[in-house]
Design a protein around this motif. Structure first.
Motif, PDB file in Angstrom:
ATOM      1  N   LYS A 127      42.239   5.997  18.307  1.00  0.00           N
ATOM      2  CA  LYS A 127      43.652   6.304  18.503  1.00  0.00           C
ATOM      3  C   LYS A 127      44.448   6.083  17.219  1.00  0.00           C
ATOM      4  CE  LYS A 127      43.539   5.175  23.422  1.00  0.00           C
ATOM      5  NZ  LYS A 127      44.155   4.425  24.532  1.00  0.00           N
ATOM      6  N   SER A 140      48.999  10.149  23.053  1.00  0.00           N
ATOM      7  CA  SER A 140      48.331   9.540  24.209  1.00  0.00           C
ATOM      8  C   SER A 140      48.540  10.308  25.503  1.00  0.00           C
ATOM      9  CB  SER A 140      48.828   8.095  24.395  1.00  0.00           C
ATOM     10  OG  SER A 140      50.224   8.082  24.671  1.00  0.00           O
ATOM     11  N   GLU A 169      36.560   3.199  25.179  1.00  0.00           N
ATOM     12  CA  GLU A 169      37.516   2.861  24.133  1.00  0.00           C
ATOM     13  C   GLU A 169      36.943   3.155  22.746  1.00  0.00           C
ATOM     14  OE1 GLU A 169      39.842  -1.136  22.508  1.00  0.00           O
ATOM     15  OE2 GLU A 169      39.145  -1.063  24.578  1.00  0.00           O
ATOM     16  N   LYS A 170      35.652   2.890  22.598  1.00  0.00           N
ATOM     17  CA  LYS A 170      34.992   3.136  21.314  1.00  0.00           C
ATOM     18  C   LYS A 170      34.882   4.627  21.026  1.00  0.00           C
ATOM     19  CE  LYS A 170      30.953   1.710  18.635  1.00  0.00           C
ATOM     20  NZ  LYS A 170      29.660   0.969  18.672  1.00  0.00           N
ATOM     21  N   LYS A 206      34.685  -0.437  27.543  1.00  0.00           N
ATOM     22  CA  LYS A 206      34.546  -0.659  26.103  1.00  0.00           C
ATOM     23  C   LYS A 206      33.906   0.554  25.427  1.00  0.00           C
ATOM     24  CE  LYS A 206      34.261  -5.715  26.242  1.00  0.00           C
ATOM     25  NZ  LYS A 206      33.444  -6.919  25.912  1.00  0.00           N
TER      26      LYS A 206
END
Length: 240
Positions: free
Chosen positions: A67, A6, A62-63, A59
């Motif tokens: 991860k 990350s 994130e898509k 969103k």
């Protein structure tokens, strides 16, 4: 993009088709910002469209980033690319034992079980990829149920029980069944067996012809152990 760490710009895996445009982006702006900041800017431009409402952009971001946890790489340096800044951050979950594996499963109308769930290890969280499922000793006829939001043509299923901390908490004698139509009497659905657990794992490829209404795990004998599910993965075929 797959992210195996990350922090910073380490452990990132790109599709080869995305690399030329991203390389050009770096060449244009590398003197203005660190490359990990540019990655965030690049993804923002790529996925947050002009006609998209602002609340949907996070969103979409994130898509775009899948991860992997725990982190496979550790951030070792302390000198930032920003002049005069010291960066002592470390990957918190690096080297930790993986207790569950998350997947993007199809939407469910209802996820429930007849088993007595232990603390916060719910089936709902396990299906959503947020935790592992953990429950007390299965008895004959106990079930783990996933009812789909709409009939789906299933391609395959994978259920893995037990994990590194609780290796004996597995399904030893259980079957996997799918519902293809309404049931009779006390049964909501008509069930067909499509798999069994072997060494704590049940997996199989399906013919993918008849839409399924639900899938369930059904215990067939009493177990001396508790049971956990560390991985639930249901794949579907595209429908016309």
């Amino acid at each position: 993009m797959l992210e195996f760490a990350s922090l910073g710009f380490i452990g990132k895996l790109f599709k080869s088709a995305d690399l030329p445009s991203f390389i050009e982006f770096i060449l244009l702006f590398h003197a203005a910002k660190p490359v990990d900041w540019l990655l965030t800017n690049y993804l923002f431009v790529k996925v947050c469209l002009d006609n998209m409402e602002a609340k949907y952009c996070p969103k979409a971001m994130e898509k775009a980033i899948r991860k992997y946890k725990p982190s496979l790489f550790q951030h070792m340096g302390v000198e930032s690319s920003l002049k005069g800044k010291v960066q002592k951050l470390r990957e918190k979950d690096f080297g930790k034992v993986e207790l569950f594996i998350a997947h993007d499963n199809p939407a469910a109308k209802k996820v429930w079980t007849t088993l007595k769930v232990y603390q916060s290890h719910t089936l709902e969280d396990a299906y959503a990829g947020k935790n592992y499922f953990w429950a007390l000793n299965p008895q004959p006829g106990d079930t783990v149920n996933i009812e789909f939001a709409k009939p789906l043509v299933l391609a395959s299923f994978l259920f893995k029980s037990g994990n590194a901390e609780h290796p004996t908490d597995q399904f030893y004698d259980a079957v996997v069944e799918i519902a293809t139509g309404p049931g009779a009497g006390n049964e909501t659905y008509t069930w067909s067996q499509v798999g069994t657990f072997r060494r704590g794992v049940a997996e199989g490829a399906l013919a993918g012809k008849t839409p399924s209404l639900a899938v369930r795990i059904r215990a067939t004998v009493e177990s001396a152990f508790w049971v956990s599910l560390r991985e639930i993965w249901i794949q579907t075929l595209p429908q016309a």
